[in-house]
Write a protein that holds these residues in place. Structure first.
Motif, PDB file in Angstrom:
ATOM      1  N   PRO A   1       1.147  -1.234  -0.257  1.00  7.62           N
ATOM      2  CA  PRO A   1       0.093   0.286  -0.131  1.00  7.62           C
ATOM      3  C   PRO A   1       1.016   1.463   0.148  1.00  7.62           C
ATOM      4  CG  PRO A   1      -1.312  -1.451   1.095  1.00  7.62           C
ATOM      5  CD  PRO A   1       0.369  -2.115   1.098  1.00  7.62           C
ATOM      6  N   GLU A   2       2.354   1.096   1.052  1.00 13.06           N
ATOM      7  CA  GLU A   2       2.704   2.622   0.333  1.00 13.06           C
ATOM      8  C   GLU A   2       3.903   2.921  -0.629  1.00 13.06           C
ATOM      9  OE1 GLU A   2       5.024  -0.885   3.239  1.00 13.06           O
ATOM     10  OE2 GLU A   2       2.936   0.139   2.713  1.00 13.06           O
ATOM     11  N   TYR A   3       3.435   1.490  -1.404  1.00 15.14           N
ATOM     12  CA  TYR A   3       4.121   1.926  -2.703  1.00 15.14           C
ATOM     13  C   TYR A   3       3.801   3.675  -3.451  1.00 15.14           C
ATOM     14  CZ  TYR A   3       5.534   2.028  -7.713  1.00 15.14           C
ATOM     15  OH  TYR A   3       6.556   1.906  -9.213  1.00 15.14           O
ATOM     16  N   LYS A   4       5.157   4.279  -3.736  1.00 12.32           N
ATOM     17  CA  LYS A   4       5.041   5.527  -4.580  1.00 12.32           C
ATOM     18  C   LYS A   4       4.543   5.161  -6.266  1.00 12.32           C
ATOM     19  CE  LYS A   4       6.125   8.102  -0.493  1.00 12.32           C
ATOM     20  NZ  LYS A   4       7.218   9.375   0.245  1.00 12.32           N
ATOM     21  N   LEU A   5       4.304   6.064  -6.526  1.00 11.51           N
ATOM     22  CA  LEU A   5       3.904   5.734  -7.882  1.00 11.51           C
ATOM     23  C   LEU A   5       5.043   6.732  -8.771  1.00 11.51           C
ATOM     24  CD1 LEU A   5      -0.543   5.926  -8.512  1.00 11.51           C
ATOM     25  CD2 LEU A   5       1.439   3.753  -9.062  1.00 11.51           C
ATOM     26  N   LYS A   6       5.370   5.816  -9.213  1.00 10.37           N
ATOM     27  CA  LYS A   6       5.875   7.254 -10.667  1.00 10.37           C
ATOM     28  C   LYS A   6       5.812   7.499 -11.838  1.00 10.37           C
ATOM     29  CE  LYS A   6      10.569   4.505  -9.042  1.00 10.37           C
ATOM     30  NZ  LYS A   6       9.641   3.660  -7.984  1.00 10.37           N
ATOM     31  N   ALA A   7       6.061   8.157 -12.952  1.00 13.10           N
ATOM     32  CA  ALA A   7       5.690   8.593 -14.260  1.00 13.10           C
ATOM     33  C   ALA A   7       5.772   7.874 -14.401  1.00 13.10           C
ATOM     34  CB  ALA A   7       5.522  10.087 -14.647  1.00 13.10           C
ATOM     35  N   GLY A   8       5.030   6.307 -16.093  1.00 13.59           N
ATOM     36  CA  GLY A   8       4.554   6.083 -16.839  1.00 13.59           C
ATOM     37  C   GLY A   8       4.732   4.230 -16.271  1.00 13.59           C
ATOM     38  N   ASP A   9       4.414   4.059 -15.039  1.00 17.89           N
ATOM     39  CA  ASP A   9       3.921   3.033 -15.068  1.00 17.89           C
ATOM     40  C   ASP A   9       3.414   2.574 -14.647  1.00 17.89           C
ATOM     41  OD1 ASP A   9       6.386   2.844 -12.165  1.00 17.89           O
ATOM     42  OD2 ASP A   9       4.835   3.014 -10.799  1.00 17.89           O
ATOM     43  N   PHE A  10       3.032   0.943 -15.204  1.00 22.95           N
ATOM     44  CA  PHE A  10       1.642   0.697 -15.840  1.00 22.95           C
ATOM     45  C   PHE A  10       0.328  -0.552 -14.674  1.00 22.95           C
ATOM     46  CE2 PHE A  10      -0.270  -3.007 -18.559  1.00 22.95           C
ATOM     47  CZ  PHE A  10      -1.155  -1.994 -19.087  1.00 22.95           C
ATOM     48  N   ALA A  11      -0.117   0.362 -14.160  1.00 22.49           N
ATOM     49  CA  ALA A  11      -1.274  -0.114 -13.124  1.00 22.49           C
ATOM     50  C   ALA A  11      -2.753  -0.873 -13.977  1.00 22.49           C
ATOM     51  CB  ALA A  11      -1.343   0.870 -12.377  1.00 22.49           C
ATOM     52  N   ARG A  12      -2.345  -2.414 -13.271  1.00 20.08           N
ATOM     53  CA  ARG A  12      -3.136  -3.398 -13.667  1.00 20.08           C
ATOM     54  C   ARG A  12      -4.372  -2.910 -11.861  1.00 20.08           C
ATOM     55  NH1 ARG A  12      -5.232  -7.949 -11.556  1.00 20.08           N
ATOM     56  NH2 ARG A  12      -6.661  -9.266 -13.348  1.00 20.08           N
ATOM     57  N   ILE A  13      -5.804  -3.079 -12.855  1.00 21.93           N
ATOM     58  CA  ILE A  13      -6.136  -2.650 -11.311  1.00 21.93           C
ATOM     59  C   ILE A  13      -7.588  -4.277 -11.257  1.00 21.93           C
ATOM     60  CG2 ILE A  13      -7.900  -1.189 -10.219  1.00 21.93           C
ATOM     61  CD1 ILE A  13      -5.287  -0.210 -10.821  1.00 21.93           C
ATOM     62  N   PRO A  14      -7.834  -5.032 -10.966  1.00 24.76           N
ATOM     63  CA  PRO A  14      -8.773  -6.239 -11.002  1.00 24.76           C
ATOM     64  C   PRO A  14      -9.989  -5.545 -11.021  1.00 24.76           C
ATOM     65  CG  PRO A  14      -8.255  -6.071  -9.023  1.00 24.76           C
ATOM     66  CD  PRO A  14      -7.609  -4.947  -9.573  1.00 24.76           C
ATOM     67  N   PRO A  15     -11.229  -6.476 -11.833  1.00 24.23           N
ATOM     68  CA  PRO A  15     -12.568  -5.981 -11.619  1.00 24.23           C
ATOM     69  C   PRO A  15     -13.206  -6.165 -10.202  1.00 24.23           C
ATOM     70  CG  PRO A  15     -12.394  -8.472 -11.835  1.00 24.23           C
ATOM     71  CD  PRO A  15     -10.555  -7.938 -12.293  1.00 24.23           C
ATOM     72  N   ILE A  16     -13.946  -5.242 -10.156  1.00 25.36           N
ATOM     73  CA  ILE A  16     -14.317  -5.364  -8.449  1.00 25.36           C
ATOM     74  C   ILE A  16     -16.118  -4.865  -8.323  1.00 25.36           C
ATOM     75  CG2 ILE A  16     -14.508  -4.094  -6.604  1.00 25.36           C
ATOM     76  CD1 ILE A  16     -11.349  -3.110  -6.840  1.00 25.36           C
ATOM     77  N   ARG A  17     -16.735  -5.657  -7.640  1.00 27.55           N
ATOM     78  CA  ARG A  17     -17.637  -5.444  -7.323  1.00 27.55           C
ATOM     79  C   ARG A  17     -18.575  -4.609  -6.218  1.00 27.55           C
ATOM     80  NH1 ARG A  17     -20.620  -7.980 -11.495  1.00 27.55           N
ATOM     81  NH2 ARG A  17     -22.663  -7.341 -11.122  1.00 27.55           N
ATOM     82  N   VAL A  18     -18.980  -3.217  -6.348  1.00 35.33           N
ATOM     83  CA  VAL A  18     -19.148  -2.734  -4.962  1.00 35.33           C
ATOM     84  C   VAL A  18     -20.648  -2.559  -5.390  1.00 35.33           C
ATOM     85  CG1 VAL A  18     -17.714  -2.357  -4.795  1.00 35.33           C
ATOM     86  CG2 VAL A  18     -18.949  -0.645  -5.712  1.00 35.33           C
ATOM     87  N   ALA A  19     -21.720  -1.604  -4.345  1.00 35.81           N
ATOM     88  CA  ALA A  19     -22.897  -1.631  -4.218  1.00 35.81           C
ATOM     89  C   ALA A  19     -23.378   0.185  -5.399  1.00 35.81           C
ATOM     90  CB  ALA A  19     -23.889  -1.256  -3.001  1.00 35.81           C
ATOM     91  N   GLU A  20     -23.484   0.074  -5.841  1.00 44.61           N
ATOM     92  CA  GLU A  20     -24.176   1.425  -7.155  1.00 44.61           C
ATOM     93  C   GLU A  20     -24.341   2.668  -5.508  1.00 44.61           C
ATOM     94  OE1 GLU A  20     -24.163   3.510  -9.754  1.00 44.61           O
ATOM     95  OE2 GLU A  20     -24.856   2.264 -10.357  1.00 44.61           O
ATOM     96  N   PRO A  21     -22.920   3.944  -6.034  1.00 44.12           N
ATOM     97  CA  PRO A  21     -23.124   4.991  -4.697  1.00 44.12           C
ATOM     98  C   PRO A  21     -23.980   5.831  -5.712  1.00 44.12           C
ATOM     99  CG  PRO A  21     -21.395   4.432  -7.041  1.00 44.12           C
ATOM    100  CD  PRO A  21     -21.825   3.872  -6.986  1.00 44.12           C
ATOM    101  N   ASN A  22     -24.609   6.588  -4.853  1.00 40.96           N
ATOM    102  CA  ASN A  22     -25.276   8.012  -4.541  1.00 40.96           C
ATOM    103  C   ASN A  22     -24.864   7.974  -6.290  1.00 40.96           C
ATOM    104  OD1 ASN A  22     -27.173   7.907  -2.033  1.00 40.96           O
ATOM    105  ND2 ASN A  22     -25.154   9.412  -1.027  1.00 40.96           N
ATOM    106  N   ALA A  23     -25.909   8.757  -7.049  1.00 32.82           N
ATOM    107  CA  ALA A  23     -26.015   8.870  -7.942  1.00 32.82           C
ATOM    108  C   ALA A  23     -25.324  10.685  -7.883  1.00 32.82           C
ATOM    109  CB  ALA A  23     -27.211  10.036  -9.015  1.00 32.82           C
ATOM    110  N   ALA A  24     -24.793  12.094  -8.943  1.00 31.40           N
ATOM    111  CA  ALA A  24     -24.155  12.621  -9.204  1.00 31.40           C
ATOM    112  C   ALA A  24     -25.333  13.864  -8.568  1.00 31.40           C
ATOM    113  CB  ALA A  24     -23.157  12.817 -10.492  1.00 31.40           C
ATOM    114  N   PRO A  25     -25.173  14.523  -8.540  1.00 33.24           N
ATOM    115  CA  PRO A  25     -26.430  15.695  -7.917  1.00 33.24           C
ATOM    116  C   PRO A  25     -26.603  16.081  -9.362  1.00 33.24           C
ATOM    117  CG  PRO A  25     -24.258  16.939  -7.020  1.00 33.24           C
ATOM    118  CD  PRO A  25     -24.273  14.875  -7.204  1.00 33.24           C
TER     119      PRO A  25
END
Length: 314
Positions: A57-81
């Motif tokens: 979690p404490e890893y600090k990003l560098k410009a050009g890093d290539f990130a893979r974010i896994p699929p996540i299922r969560v409850a629908e948040p409140n819609a934008a006003p």
């Protein structure tokens, strides 16, 4: 509530503006509405990869890093006003300054800076609805819900970091105007009193002066005297919750219209004169522009309601 969002793998190349940000904070901004516990779980399990490697979690990003974010299922948040809501639409006319990296808005009294605690939206959610093309919009500092005036928002993370550093170095100058009970002494130029924050069972926050509180200082000067009240300028040196309000109370001159810290009798007396809100207004703001390094200065005039109140007193 329906399942939503982030249900596909995301591949992201980190832009230079994000360099130095921790991966956990980056994910919390990217995955709005996803519980923190879930974010730390996917990091711990190695489901988030940077350049095909597991990171902490404490890893600090560098410009050009290539990130893979896994699929996540969560409850629908409140819609934008909706931008058609009067409160949201009127915020557009309250913008005092805007360029490619910052927005300064004259926040109305009664509008929270962000949603939560039973509020569907606040200033930041409203601005995101008004500026859907903005990838990044974050509060630089906060104002109490009932306080009006200058509020600074960053449109880039680099600007947010720059302005936060100015706040830490105490080079941002914030000046408030407040109407307080009685006659503030001419020679009372500051209040230094440690503040401790307490949260009641109801969730309400109350702050008091206490020896074990955090060091706090506010500087003051008298602007105008009236029969039973004084208009003062307050400049907070530290930025504690309810600082100006509690320091005024500690000095024996609570801010009028303050339902937490001012006695009801005073509030009722001045309500008859036309004061139906907290008389605390962030009147001016100055700082160094994060890109041009130019000295910036903004003023938010008192609302018609507050100006009318002062005329009544005169």
């Amino acid at each position: 509530m329906t399942d939503k969002a982030f249900d596909k793998v995301q591949f992201i190349t980190i832009e230079p503006d994000l360099e130095g940000q921790r991966i956990d904070n980056f994910l919390r901004t990217l995955l709005k509405g996803v519980p923190k516990s879930l974010i730390y779980r996917i990091l711990r399990k190695g489901e988030v990869r940077i350049n095909k490697k597991r990171v902490k979690p404490e890893y600090k990003l560098k410009a050009g890093d290539f990130a893979r974010i896994p699929p996540i299922r969560v409850a629908e948040p409140n819609a934008a006003p909706s931008t058609k809501l009067n409160k949201v639409a009127s915020l557009e006319s309250n913008i005092l300054f805007e360029d490619e990296v910052i927005i300064v808005v004259n926040k109305p009294s009664g509008m929270a800076v962000h949603g939560g605690s039973g509020l569907s939206f606040g200033v930041i959610e409203a601005l995101r609805a008004l500026r859907p093309q903005a990838k990044f919009l974050e509060l630089v500092h906060r104002l109490d819900r009932d306080t009006s005036g200058c509020l600074l928002i960053a449109k880039k993370r680099s600007a947010l970091k720059h302005l936060h550093e100015q706040l830490r170095q105490k080079t941002v100058d914030k000046r408030y105007q407040a109407l307080v009970i009685g006659h503030w002494p001419e020679n009372r130029f500051k209040v230094k009193a440690p503040l401790r924050k307490n949260t009641l069972k109801s969730g309400e926050r109350l702050v008091c002066v206490a020896e074990d509180g955090k060091p706090s200082e506010t500087r003051y000067r008298v602007l105008q005297r009236y029969d039973k009240a004084t208009l003062i300028e307050a400049s907070p040196i530290t930025g504690r919750t309810h600082q100006i309000r509690v320091h005024c109370l500690h000095a024996g001159h609570a801010i009028l219209g303050d339902k937490k810290y001012c006695e009801d009798d005073y509030n009722e007396e001045f309500a008859k004169k036309g004061l139906e809100r907290l008389f605390l207004h962030a009147f001016s703001l100055s700082y160094i522009h994060p890109v041009s390094t130019e000295k910036m200065f903004h003023e938010a005039p008192l609302s018609e309601e507050l100006q009318s109140m002062l005329k009544n007193l005169s």
